[in-house]
Design a protein around this motif. Sequence first.
Motif, PDB file in Angstrom:
ATOM      1  N   LYS A 373       1.152  -0.866  -0.053  1.00 20.78           N
ATOM      2  CA  LYS A 373       0.133  -0.089   0.000  1.00 20.78           C
ATOM      3  C   LYS A 373       0.894   1.016  -0.062  1.00 20.78           C
ATOM      4  O   LYS A 373       2.575   1.019  -0.287  1.00 20.78           O
ATOM      5  CB  LYS A 373      -0.764  -0.105   1.001  1.00 20.78           C
ATOM      6  CG  LYS A 373      -1.889  -1.059   1.366  1.00 20.78           C
ATOM      7  CD  LYS A 373      -3.362  -0.732   2.341  1.00 20.78           C
ATOM      8  CE  LYS A 373      -4.509  -2.114   1.886  1.00 20.78           C
ATOM      9  NZ  LYS A 373      -5.176  -2.231   2.425  1.00 20.78           N
ATOM     10  N   MET A 374       0.083   2.568  -0.033  1.00 21.59           N
ATOM     11  CA  MET A 374       0.849   3.493  -0.404  1.00 21.59           C
ATOM     12  C   MET A 374       1.940   3.923   0.822  1.00 21.59           C
ATOM     13  O   MET A 374       1.048   3.563   1.845  1.00 21.59           O
ATOM     14  CB  MET A 374      -0.475   4.506  -0.489  1.00 21.59           C
ATOM     15  CG  MET A 374      -0.448   4.597  -1.930  1.00 21.59           C
ATOM     16  SD  MET A 374      -2.231   6.531  -1.603  1.00 21.59           S
ATOM     17  CE  MET A 374      -0.889   7.865  -1.337  1.00 21.59           C
ATOM     18  N   VAL A 375       2.505   4.610   0.436  1.00 23.84           N
ATOM     19  CA  VAL A 375       3.372   5.391   1.884  1.00 23.84           C
ATOM     20  C   VAL A 375       3.119   6.886   1.602  1.00 23.84           C
ATOM     21  O   VAL A 375       3.098   7.807   0.695  1.00 23.84           O
ATOM     22  CB  VAL A 375       4.983   5.323   1.388  1.00 23.84           C
ATOM     23  CG1 VAL A 375       6.017   5.798   2.596  1.00 23.84           C
ATOM     24  CG2 VAL A 375       5.594   3.659   0.955  1.00 23.84           C
ATOM     25  N   THR A 376       2.686   6.871   2.992  1.00 32.63           N
ATOM     26  CA  THR A 376       3.073   8.594   3.280  1.00 32.63           C
ATOM     27  C   THR A 376       3.864   9.710   4.161  1.00 32.63           C
ATOM     28  O   THR A 376       5.018   8.566   5.222  1.00 32.63           O
ATOM     29  CB  THR A 376       1.064   9.319   4.082  1.00 32.63           C
ATOM     30  OG1 THR A 376       0.203   8.388   3.566  1.00 32.63           O
ATOM     31  CG2 THR A 376       1.643  10.182   4.468  1.00 32.63           C
ATOM     32  N   VAL A 377       4.789  10.186   3.591  1.00 30.01           N
ATOM     33  CA  VAL A 377       5.751  11.624   4.102  1.00 30.01           C
ATOM     34  C   VAL A 377       5.517  11.897   5.389  1.00 30.01           C
ATOM     35  O   VAL A 377       4.595  13.203   4.420  1.00 30.01           O
ATOM     36  CB  VAL A 377       6.693  10.790   2.977  1.00 30.01           C
ATOM     37  CG1 VAL A 377       8.046  11.910   3.657  1.00 30.01           C
ATOM     38  CG2 VAL A 377       7.392  10.122   1.952  1.00 30.01           C
ATOM     39  N   MET A 378       6.372  12.170   6.745  1.00 30.74           N
ATOM     40  CA  MET A 378       5.749  13.545   7.132  1.00 30.74           C
ATOM     41  C   MET A 378       7.112  14.134   7.251  1.00 30.74           C
ATOM     42  O   MET A 378       8.229  13.522   7.400  1.00 30.74           O
ATOM     43  CB  MET A 378       4.898  13.201   8.107  1.00 30.74           C
ATOM     44  CG  MET A 378       3.758  12.015   8.293  1.00 30.74           C
ATOM     45  SD  MET A 378       2.298  13.453   7.619  1.00 30.74           S
ATOM     46  CE  MET A 378       2.059  14.724   9.062  1.00 30.74           C
ATOM     47  N   LYS A 379       7.179  15.429   7.674  1.00 28.93           N
ATOM     48  CA  LYS A 379       8.025  16.761   6.945  1.00 28.93           C
ATOM     49  C   LYS A 379       8.198  17.880   8.304  1.00 28.93           C
ATOM     50  O   LYS A 379       6.866  17.901   7.283  1.00 28.93           O
ATOM     51  CB  LYS A 379       9.219  16.158   6.325  1.00 28.93           C
ATOM     52  CG  LYS A 379      10.622  17.198   6.775  1.00 28.93           C
ATOM     53  CD  LYS A 379      11.201  16.845   5.301  1.00 28.93           C
ATOM     54  CE  LYS A 379      12.467  18.098   5.309  1.00 28.93           C
ATOM     55  NZ  LYS A 379      13.554  18.466   3.723  1.00 28.93           N
ATOM     56  N   GLY A 380       8.668  17.621   9.425  1.00 23.72           N
ATOM     57  CA  GLY A 380       8.249  18.730  10.231  1.00 23.72           C
ATOM     58  C   GLY A 380       6.698  18.875  10.309  1.00 23.72           C
ATOM     59  O   GLY A 380       6.385  20.019  11.083  1.00 23.72           O
ATOM     60  N   GLY A 381       6.254  17.518  10.581  1.00 22.03           N
ATOM     61  CA  GLY A 381       4.949  17.711  11.657  1.00 22.03           C
ATOM     62  C   GLY A 381       3.859  17.723  10.244  1.00 22.03           C
ATOM     63  O   GLY A 381       2.551  17.536  10.414  1.00 22.03           O
ATOM     64  N   GLU A 382       4.087  17.958   9.026  1.00 21.40           N
ATOM     65  CA  GLU A 382       3.077  17.750   7.883  1.00 21.40           C
ATOM     66  C   GLU A 382       3.155  17.008   6.524  1.00 21.40           C
ATOM     67  O   GLU A 382       4.874  16.085   6.059  1.00 21.40           O
ATOM     68  CB  GLU A 382       3.342  19.371   7.076  1.00 21.40           C
ATOM     69  CG  GLU A 382       2.770  20.199   8.937  1.00 21.40           C
ATOM     70  CD  GLU A 382       2.977  21.571   7.375  1.00 21.40           C
ATOM     71  OE1 GLU A 382       3.622  21.788   6.278  1.00 21.40           O
ATOM     72  OE2 GLU A 382       2.734  22.962   8.288  1.00 21.40           O
ATOM     73  N   GLU A 383       2.415  16.457   6.292  1.00 22.18           N
ATOM     74  CA  GLU A 383       2.244  15.774   5.272  1.00 22.18           C
ATOM     75  C   GLU A 383       2.929  16.379   4.018  1.00 22.18           C
ATOM     76  O   GLU A 383       2.681  17.255   3.599  1.00 22.18           O
ATOM     77  CB  GLU A 383       1.410  15.264   4.992  1.00 22.18           C
ATOM     78  CG  GLU A 383       1.209  14.039   3.418  1.00 22.18           C
ATOM     79  CD  GLU A 383      -0.066  13.419   3.391  1.00 22.18           C
ATOM     80  OE1 GLU A 383       0.055  12.819   2.684  1.00 22.18           O
ATOM     81  OE2 GLU A 383      -1.406  13.691   3.989  1.00 22.18           O
TER      82      GLU A 383
END
Length: 563
Positions: A373-383
């Motif tokens: 399934k998909m990968v969601t990337v989070m950086k600095g608390g935001e997608e």
Amino acid sequence: MIQAKEQLLAALGDALAEIAPGAAVEPAFENPKQAAHGDLACTLAMQLARPLKQNPRALAQALIAALQARPAAQQWVESMEIAGPGFINIRLKPAARQQVVAQVLAEADGFGVRPDNGRKVMVEFVSANPTGPLHVGHGRQGALGDALCNLYATQGWQVHREFYYNDAGVQIGTLATSTQCRLNGLKPGDDGWPESAYNGEYIGDIASAFLAKATVKADDRAFTASGDPADLDGIRQFAVAYLRHEQDLDLRAFGVRFDHYYLESGLYSSGRVTDAVQKLVDAGKTFEDGGALWLRSTDYGDDKDRVMRKSDGTFTYFVPDVAYHIHKWQRGFDKVVNVQGSDHHGTIARVRAGLQAAGVGIPAGFPDYVLHKMVTVMKGGEEVKISKRAGSYVTLRDLIDWTSRDAVRFFLISRKADTEFIFDVDLALQANDENPVFYVQYAHARVCSVLARYADEHQGDVSPAALAAADLSGLTAPTEVALMNKLAEYPEMLGRAAADLAPHDVAFYLRDVASAYHSYYAAVRFLDGDTAAMPARMALLQATAQVLRNALAVLGVSAPSKM
């Protein structure tokens, strides 16, 4: 414990043959759910009770008596007891647990590795069309596929890594026209910019290189640009080669290699698509309706019959897949695994139906699939949004640059493939126990630090050969027993992970070994006090480091000696 378990299993088989000759059950041990119940459990008595029409506890007593008469039980078993309706709980002597340390030290990198079984497996993964850089979804495929290949290699398979891509479809045409528009001075947002065009900045880079008449080389091709904006076919070939080169760089940065790149166009030029269709027609598994050719895929469990050749004469997308997998079978692969996104789920039934209908001897269930399934990337608390056509997606190279190859690989394997995954860039950079790859690598570095101090402060020889001679009988503390038990699980864990197509099991196991070691580290002052106990403890630590290295290598992750 591994050697003891193998010998006890053989003894159990002999005992079973003695008390129940010809019984249709296989001798087996289970791992008790609670440590207080012992080291091994056996449920054979309850399985035999009904067919033999005997009391299960009486059968259990007979099994115990037959086992106790055998040398393996006398050597390795401390006690056996009956529990509940007929469970047999077995406690092993300390030597049975301790022998895993000597085995790991003796076998080193080969611990857990089975001999060549003479069988061939192909794992097809990544398989990205050359229309842009690799994104994080491709990265998950790369991590999963490469780890699966490494797993199969530990089980004695001859492994072949393959990358398949569509080099002649609509997307490639869009890539060529997008590049040509940039060559003609257009850019995204301008009047005349095609709505379907690729908007990523990399299109501009391709156009600039084409105008400069650059030569680009990829693993499977090379091409020199003509520099002529009217040369659409040349633009197409150059753009494909350019992006294949970029993908090669991504894959090298990720530590992934392939044995072969397979082109969809080759299926047509070689006649394999036409041949596959003819096989299905000759087998009577097709019919004509509405000017189209259909496959009777419902004969093989599909929910409806499928169009193979449309009324305009073109083939639907699953037809070349059928031809491709027939060729995989013809190349002699006993097993084939495809690692793909979960959006490919709908193609499984029709591809397998086509392969069965072709009548070329392919077994049912071929090929196997791992769908992620998909990968969601989070950086600095935001997608961070992923949008390939908009050109704002996160590339695999981005993720590696932001964190590290080790972090990306470990994170993307650390969950089951069929679960959605959130990649937290900030977590991957943390140097604490919440970061799983740091937690595991730090365990290895900690072991190396203790071994180095032992060599320096006590002039101890920490080579595996020297430590293998240590008297291990003193390794009886609860944290030592827990760690040895966990090391002994490694070979079976590898076998299960390969059989279940579950590389995430290796990541879970690494966390468990690291946890057992960190608990041991907190409970024992290795280099203080009883110097006589040190060699055995150093042997256990060296074995722990070896298993950590072996398992990390399966995932393609390094085992640093300092952090």
